[in-house]
Design a protein around this motif. Structure first.
Motif, PDB file in Angstrom:
ATOM      1  N   UNK A  89       0.866  -1.181   0.000  1.00 51.31           N
ATOM      2  CA  UNK A  89       0.000   0.000   0.000  1.00 51.31           C
ATOM      3  C   UNK A  89       0.898   1.224   0.000  1.00 51.31           C
ATOM      4  N   UNK A  90       0.319   2.356  -0.324  1.00 48.45           N
ATOM      5  CA  UNK A  90       1.007   3.629  -0.171  1.00 48.45           C
ATOM      6  C   UNK A  90       0.407   4.339   1.023  1.00 48.45           C
ATOM      7  N   UNK A  91       1.220   5.044   1.783  1.00 48.04           N
ATOM      8  CA  UNK A  91       0.735   5.823   2.921  1.00 48.04           C
ATOM      9  C   UNK A  91       1.436   7.169   2.918  1.00 48.04           C
ATOM     10  N   UNK A  92       0.646   8.219   3.050  1.00 47.32           N
ATOM     11  CA  UNK A  92       1.153   9.577   2.916  1.00 47.32           C
ATOM     12  C   UNK A  92       0.575  10.425   4.046  1.00 47.32           C
ATOM     13  N   UNK A  93       1.410  11.184   4.733  1.00 47.26           N
ATOM     14  CA  UNK A  93       0.951  11.995   5.861  1.00 47.26           C
ATOM     15  C   UNK A  93       0.739  13.445   5.429  1.00 47.26           C
ATOM     16  N   UNK A  94      -0.230  14.091   6.081  1.00 49.27           N
ATOM     17  CA  UNK A  94      -0.615  15.452   5.726  1.00 49.27           C
ATOM     18  C   UNK A  94      -0.761  16.313   6.970  1.00 49.27           C
ATOM     19  N   UNK A  95      -0.516  17.591   6.796  1.00 48.32           N
ATOM     20  CA  UNK A  95      -0.761  18.547   7.874  1.00 48.32           C
ATOM     21  C   UNK A  95      -2.251  18.896   7.890  1.00 48.32           C
ATOM     22  N   UNK A  96      -2.699  19.463   8.991  1.00 42.75           N
ATOM     23  CA  UNK A  96      -4.101  19.867   9.149  1.00 42.75           C
ATOM     24  C   UNK A  96      -4.531  20.794   8.006  1.00 42.75           C
ATOM     25  N   UNK A  97      -3.655  21.667   7.569  1.00 43.02           N
ATOM     26  CA  UNK A  97      -4.010  22.625   6.516  1.00 43.02           C
ATOM     27  C   UNK A  97      -4.227  21.952   5.165  1.00 43.02           C
ATOM     28  N   UNK A  98      -3.731  20.736   4.982  1.00 39.71           N
ATOM     29  CA  UNK A  98      -3.901  20.011   3.718  1.00 39.71           C
ATOM     30  C   UNK A  98      -5.134  19.111   3.702  1.00 39.71           C
ATOM     31  N   UNK A  99      -5.739  18.866   4.847  1.00 37.70           N
ATOM     32  CA  UNK A  99      -6.792  17.851   4.963  1.00 37.70           C
ATOM     33  C   UNK A  99      -7.965  18.104   4.024  1.00 37.70           C
ATOM     34  N   UNK A 100      -8.467  19.324   3.950  1.00 35.34           N
ATOM     35  CA  UNK A 100      -9.630  19.584   3.096  1.00 35.34           C
ATOM     36  C   UNK A 100      -9.317  19.346   1.620  1.00 35.34           C
ATOM     37  N   UNK A 101      -8.123  19.711   1.189  1.00 30.50           N
ATOM     38  CA  UNK A 101      -7.734  19.462  -0.204  1.00 30.50           C
ATOM     39  C   UNK A 101      -7.666  17.961  -0.497  1.00 30.50           C
ATOM     40  N   UNK A 102      -7.162  17.187   0.456  1.00 29.57           N
ATOM     41  CA  UNK A 102      -7.075  15.734   0.269  1.00 29.57           C
ATOM     42  C   UNK A 102      -8.480  15.127   0.265  1.00 29.57           C
ATOM     43  N   UNK A 136      -4.449   5.242 -12.751  1.00 26.89           N
ATOM     44  CA  UNK A 136      -4.055   4.953 -11.376  1.00 26.89           C
ATOM     45  C   UNK A 136      -2.539   4.925 -11.242  1.00 26.89           C
ATOM     46  N   UNK A 137      -1.852   4.296 -12.187  1.00 26.11           N
ATOM     47  CA  UNK A 137      -0.391   4.224 -12.119  1.00 26.11           C
ATOM     48  C   UNK A 137       0.210   5.624 -12.152  1.00 26.11           C
ATOM     49  N   UNK A 138      -0.288   6.481 -13.029  1.00 22.64           N
ATOM     50  CA  UNK A 138       0.211   7.865 -13.092  1.00 22.64           C
ATOM     51  C   UNK A 138      -0.039   8.587 -11.772  1.00 22.64           C
ATOM     52  N   UNK A 139      -1.232   8.406 -11.230  1.00 26.72           N
ATOM     53  CA  UNK A 139      -1.589   9.032  -9.954  1.00 26.72           C
ATOM     54  C   UNK A 139      -0.662   8.560  -8.837  1.00 26.72           C
ATOM     55  N   UNK A 140      -0.460   7.263  -8.746  1.00 25.03           N
ATOM     56  CA  UNK A 140       0.339   6.683  -7.675  1.00 25.03           C
ATOM     57  C   UNK A 140       1.803   7.118  -7.788  1.00 25.03           C
ATOM     58  N   UNK A 141       2.344   7.078  -8.992  1.00 27.33           N
ATOM     59  CA  UNK A 141       3.724   7.520  -9.192  1.00 27.33           C
ATOM     60  C   UNK A 141       3.888   8.993  -8.838  1.00 27.33           C
ATOM     61  N   UNK A 142       2.872   9.806  -9.145  1.00 23.17           N
ATOM     62  CA  UNK A 142       2.933  11.227  -8.799  1.00 23.17           C
ATOM     63  C   UNK A 142       2.951  11.418  -7.284  1.00 23.17           C
ATOM     64  N   UNK A 143       2.142  10.640  -6.555  1.00 26.08           N
ATOM     65  CA  UNK A 143       2.171  10.717  -5.089  1.00 26.08           C
ATOM     66  C   UNK A 143       3.564  10.359  -4.559  1.00 26.08           C
ATOM     67  N   UNK A 144       4.138   9.280  -5.065  1.00 29.76           N
ATOM     68  CA  UNK A 144       5.472   8.877  -4.620  1.00 29.76           C
ATOM     69  C   UNK A 144       6.507   9.964  -4.911  1.00 29.76           C
ATOM     70  N   UNK A 145       6.415  10.580  -6.077  1.00 32.53           N
ATOM     71  CA  UNK A 145       7.357  11.655  -6.435  1.00 32.53           C
ATOM     72  C   UNK A 145       7.118  12.896  -5.586  1.00 32.53           C
ATOM     73  N   UNK A 146       5.840  13.281  -5.404  1.00 31.36           N
ATOM     74  CA  UNK A 146       5.521  14.468  -4.598  1.00 31.36           C
ATOM     75  C   UNK A 146       6.036  14.334  -3.165  1.00 31.36           C
ATOM     76  N   UNK A 147       5.983  13.116  -2.632  1.00 28.56           N
ATOM     77  CA  UNK A 147       6.428  12.880  -1.262  1.00 28.56           C
ATOM     78  C   UNK A 147       7.895  12.445  -1.186  1.00 28.56           C
ATOM     79  N   UNK A 148       8.561  12.465  -2.349  1.00 30.10           N
ATOM     80  CA  UNK A 148       9.983  12.133  -2.442  1.00 30.10           C
ATOM     81  C   UNK A 148      10.286  10.770  -1.827  1.00 30.10           C
ATOM     82  N   UNK A 149       9.456   9.787  -2.186  1.00 29.84           N
ATOM     83  CA  UNK A 149       9.618   8.429  -1.688  1.00 29.84           C
ATOM     84  C   UNK A 149      10.379   7.618  -2.723  1.00 29.84           C
TER      85      UNK A 149
END
Length: 153
Positions: free
Chosen positions: A99-112, A128-141
């Motif tokens: 699975x992927x797991x990504x943490x967010x600050x309170x200020x990001x919650x509504x956008x998520x 889905x693959x594009x979305x998932x890869x983008x999350x991994x890149x955005x979070x520098x994983x």
């Protein structure tokens, strides 16, 4: 735990085994309620859940009383068993490993929350693959491409 104060917001993303589109509209809301119940039974709070026929996103507030890996093991294991008992799929249902797991600050919650609510519209322009890869890149994983949620051929 007296005098323990936390604010932990986690988005998890996981896929149906072999990325098959098995989560059908006629029972997906029932599945989401069931998964919400699993998470709430462990004293965490679901903020948003939605997905597509081949994957799910869950945003929840997590209490520091359980490991994320244990929670995800129970969510995937119990929901698979439930889907199979209900006979929603004409073969054995299971989630893909990991699975992927990504943490967010309170200020990001509504956008998520909005992002998860709008999965159907979002996936008209991005796979889905594009979305998932983008999350991994955005979070520098760092990730190994061999273990990304690919369909098994």
């Amino acid at each position: 735990m007296a005098n323990t104060y936390t604010q932990i917001h986690i988005q998890t993303v996981f896929a149906v085994q072999n990325r098959q589109s098995l989560i059908l509209g006629q029972w997906k809301e029932e599945l989401y309620k069931y998964i919400t119940g699993i998470i709430q039974n462990y004293d965490h709070k679901v903020l948003q859940i939605n997905g597509m026929p081949d994957h799910i996103h869950i945003l929840f507030g997590m209490r520091p009383t359980q490991s994320l890996s244990d929670l995800m093991k129970f969510v995937k294991q119990d929901s698979s068993k439930w889907i199979n008992q209900k006979g929603f799929v004409n073969r054995k249902f299971s989630w893909q490993a990991g699975y992927g797991a990504f943490s967010y600050s309170k200020s990001d919650v509504q956008n998520v929350i909005n992002y998860i609510k709008n999965q159907e519209a979002h996936h008209k322009t991005k796979t889905f693959t594009e979305e998932y890869l983008q999350l991994l890149k955005d979070f520098e994983i760092d990730f190994d491409n061999r273990y990304i949620f690919h369909p098994i051929e």
